[in-house]
Design an enzyme around this catalytic site. Sequence first.
Site, short mmCIF file in Angstrom:
data_model
loop_
_atom_site.label_atom_id
_atom_site.label_comp_id
_atom_site.label_asym_id
_atom_site.label_seq_id
_atom_site.Cartn_x
_atom_site.Cartn_y
_atom_site.Cartn_z
N LYS A 58 -6.95 -8.67 -14.51
CA LYS A 58 -7.87 -8.96 -13.40
C LYS A 58 -8.72 -7.72 -13.12
O LYS A 58 -8.18 -6.60 -13.05
CB LYS A 58 -7.07 -9.35 -12.16
CG LYS A 58 -7.96 -9.67 -10.98
CD LYS A 58 -7.20 -9.98 -9.70
CE LYS A 58 -8.19 -9.99 -8.54
NZ LYS A 58 -7.68 -10.38 -7.26
N LYS A 65 0.83 -1.21 0.00
CA LYS A 65 0.00 0.00 0.00
C LYS A 65 0.86 1.26 0.00
O LYS A 65 0.55 2.22 -0.69
CB LYS A 65 -0.96 -0.01 1.19
CG LYS A 65 -2.11 -0.99 0.98
CD LYS A 65 -3.02 -1.06 2.17
CE LYS A 65 -4.16 -2.04 1.94
NZ LYS A 65 -4.91 -2.30 3.16
N LYS A 80 -10.65 -2.26 -8.88
CA LYS A 80 -10.90 -0.82 -8.94
C LYS A 80 -9.60 -0.05 -9.11
O LYS A 80 -9.59 1.02 -9.69
CB LYS A 80 -11.75 -0.31 -7.78
CG LYS A 80 -11.26 -0.62 -6.41
CD LYS A 80 -12.23 -0.06 -5.39
CE LYS A 80 -11.89 -0.51 -3.99
NZ LYS A 80 -12.17 -1.92 -3.74
P1 ADP Z 1 -10.41 -4.41 -5.83
O1 ADP Z 1 -9.27 -5.22 -6.45
O2 ADP Z 1 -11.36 -3.95 -6.87
O3 ADP Z 1 -9.90 -3.30 -4.93
P2 ADP Z 1 -10.98 -5.75 -3.37
O4 ADP Z 1 -9.53 -6.00 -3.14
O5 ADP Z 1 -11.71 -4.74 -2.55
O6 ADP Z 1 -11.20 -5.41 -4.94
O7 ADP Z 1 -11.72 -7.14 -3.30
C1 ADP Z 1 -12.75 -7.49 -2.43
C2 ADP Z 1 -13.04 -8.97 -2.65
O8 ADP Z 1 -13.43 -9.24 -4.01
C3 ADP Z 1 -11.84 -9.86 -2.38
O9 ADP Z 1 -12.27 -10.97 -1.63
C4 ADP Z 1 -11.35 -10.31 -3.74
O10 ADP Z 1 -10.82 -11.60 -3.70
C5 ADP Z 1 -12.61 -10.24 -4.59
N1 ADP Z 1 -12.25 -9.83 -5.96
C6 ADP Z 1 -11.87 -8.59 -6.34
N2 ADP Z 1 -11.62 -8.54 -7.66
C7 ADP Z 1 -11.83 -9.79 -8.14
C8 ADP Z 1 -11.73 -10.39 -9.44
N3 ADP Z 1 -11.39 -9.70 -10.51
N4 ADP Z 1 -12.03 -11.70 -9.56
C9 ADP Z 1 -12.40 -12.41 -8.48
N5 ADP Z 1 -12.51 -11.91 -7.23
C10 ADP Z 1 -12.23 -10.63 -7.05
#
Ligand code: ADP
Length: 321
Positions: free
Chosen positions: A190, A110, A193
């Site tokens: 992948k 981070k 956000k």
């Molecule tokens: P982001 O990558 O958009 O910031 P987060 O890290 O907040 O998403 O993810 C929250 C949850 O959603 C986690 O448990 C993560 O494993 C799942 N997740 C996020 N993006 C994906 C993806 N592209 N495919 C599968 N699971 C995902």
Amino acid sequence: MRVLSGVQPSGTLHIGNYFGAIRQFIELQEENDCFYFLADLHALTTVHDPEALRRNTWELATAFLALGLDPAKAVLYRQSDLVEIPELTWILSTVTSMGLLQRCHSYKDKVSQGIVPSHGLFAYPVLMAADILIVRSDLVPVGKDQKQHLEVTRDIAASFHARYGDGVFTLPEPIILDEVAVVPGIDGRKMSKSYGNTIDIFGPEKAIRKRIMSMVTDSTPVESPKPREGNGLYALLKLFAPPGEKAWVERAFDEGGVGYGDMKKRLFGWYLETFGEARRRYEKLSADPGQVEEILQDGANRARQVVAPLMEKVRRRVGLR
Ligand code: ADP
Ligand code: TRP
């Protein structure tokens, strides 16, 4: 089994979050004693606009409910409604070694992304340990990136037991969700956000259609067979196609004759079939904020019943009161 997980209200939910996490959370409610919470205290490490934090928290609660979380089966609450969580965080921080936190990848990741390296960001895993240990959860479904935090949680519980005697906390096991499905974003990477390549679950239909129509594809001519390898559109079509239409997707890629534009239109149609009901529920709940608040208050009360006796035990063990 007791299951617990938290999601940070740090942005808008996308379809990767649903297929990769929320869908599993909701399935688990059928057979388990589930606790799900909106990790607003964690989000304070990155969301510094109070209005945005309130709005995101609200939207996340509404999304959980719209997507099928049943308050009769699972407990849904706001982390900040349980003041016992920061209390336990402090107590746990006194049994947590600096070295343990210094080894955590997520802090370093981070900071390298430009997030302010505050003490809160550094101590983030201790707050997470308190979330988990305070309800004595057996299982914690999380993404791969959170696996180390589960190990830290177990280490912290063990240190507490070593200093004050065991039998207070349950050592949780992770359920790693990333192995379920990695959903690609509109650029084929992948969906995340942080890459700006998401397709949202809620929000105006027009904007979502536009996102889907703007998916990156190669320049294979309409009449030719299309490559599947590394093709995000193929992966999303397979994910959304109703059972009777999976063969259509295979044929369209194998035989050619269907252009990417037409495939995207189909994808949008299937997206609406998949999320249409949830989207309608979301609209309805948004029009009745009092109902969502009531569910969160009720969730906090139910969680408190589990938390209160545990905290009494912790306070007695360490010599408070
Ligand atoms: P982001 O990558 O958009 O910031 P987060 O890290 O907040 O998403 O993810 C929250 C949850 O959603 C986690 O448990 C993560 O494993 C799942 N997740 C996020 N993006 C994906 C993806 N592209 N495919 C599968 N699971 C995902
Ligand atoms: N750190 C988790 C994430 O970013 C969210 C979270 C906070 C959490 N507390 C938790 C997840 C406790 C599981 C259990 O995804």
